[in-house]
Motif scaffolding. Structure first.
Motif, PDB file in Angstrom:
ATOM      1  N   LYS A  44       0.825  -1.210   0.000  1.00 50.81           N
ATOM      2  CA  LYS A  44       0.000   0.000   0.000  1.00 50.81           C
ATOM      3  C   LYS A  44       0.862   1.265   0.000  1.00 50.81           C
ATOM      4  CE  LYS A  44      -3.715  -2.491   0.384  1.00 50.81           C
ATOM      5  NZ  LYS A  44      -4.247  -3.002  -0.834  1.00 50.81           N
ATOM      6  N   ASP A  45       2.007   1.187   0.635  1.00 47.61           N
ATOM      7  CA  ASP A  45       2.892   2.340   0.778  1.00 47.61           C
ATOM      8  C   ASP A  45       4.050   2.215  -0.217  1.00 47.61           C
ATOM      9  OD1 ASP A  45       4.456   4.447   1.598  1.00 47.61           O
ATOM     10  OD2 ASP A  45       4.887   3.646   3.597  1.00 47.61           O
ATOM     11  N   ARG A  46       4.171   3.172  -1.132  1.00 49.74           N
ATOM     12  CA  ARG A  46       5.231   3.128  -2.152  1.00 49.74           C
ATOM     13  C   ARG A  46       6.631   3.160  -1.544  1.00 49.74           C
ATOM     14  NH1 ARG A  46       3.812   3.071  -7.882  1.00 49.74           N
ATOM     15  NH2 ARG A  46       1.576   3.236  -7.817  1.00 49.74           N
ATOM     16  N   SER A  47       6.790   3.748  -0.366  1.00 48.86           N
ATOM     17  CA  SER A  47       8.112   3.788   0.263  1.00 48.86           C
ATOM     18  C   SER A  47       8.570   2.375   0.634  1.00 48.86           C
ATOM     19  CB  SER A  47       8.120   4.699   1.485  1.00 48.86           C
ATOM     20  OG  SER A  47       7.259   4.198   2.481  1.00 48.86           O
ATOM     21  N   GLU A  48       7.603   1.492   0.941  1.00 52.47           N
ATOM     22  CA  GLU A  48       7.942   0.092   1.221  1.00 52.47           C
ATOM     23  C   GLU A  48       8.515  -0.571  -0.028  1.00 52.47           C
ATOM     24  OE1 GLU A  48       5.701  -4.104   2.304  1.00 52.47           O
ATOM     25  OE2 GLU A  48       4.629  -2.236   2.636  1.00 52.47           O
TER      26      GLU A  48
END
Length: 118
Positions: A44-48
């Motif tokens: 869900k989180d692009r930083s991941e």
């Protein structure tokens, strides 16, 4: 470079090996391929995703710089697990020492051509 990358992903179990001989070359024999999203729904989180890619790239250089034994092993996408130079007959005594530079063959970091039978 892409063969090295895919081989690394197979070795760290990020991809599952598929025996190429199990896939028919006749497109009529293969089931309709479904869409595979570039980014899994679980992220869900692009930083991941950025973190995961960075870790994989760092691992790639660590693997080929410190873990992969290029004196004994071959990068191969046609066999599961490690393939040795000896098993393919790619040994020092088989190297070609031609007077013409382009005809010489050295077995340092060896990558097996996935389209060539060995």
């Amino acid at each position: 470079m892409s063969v090295l990358w895919v081989y690394y992903l197979l070795q760290v179990k990020h991809l599952k090996f598929v025996d190429p001989t199990s896939i028919s070359s006749d497109p009529r024999d293969n089931p309709k391929l479904t869409h595979i999203p570039l980014i899994p729904d679980s992220i869900k989180d692009r930083s991941e995703l950025t973190k995961n890619i960075g870790e994989l790239i760092a691992g790639f250089f660590k693997y080929y710089g410190h873990e992969f034994d290029s004196t004994a092993n071959v990068v191969s996408l046609t066999r599961d697990g490690l393939t040795t130079k000896e098993s393919l007959g790619w040994t020092l005594d088989k190297e070609i020492h031609s007077e013409t530079f382009r005809d010489r063959a050295w077995y340092s970091l060896t990558v097996e051509d996935p389209d060539e039978a060995n």
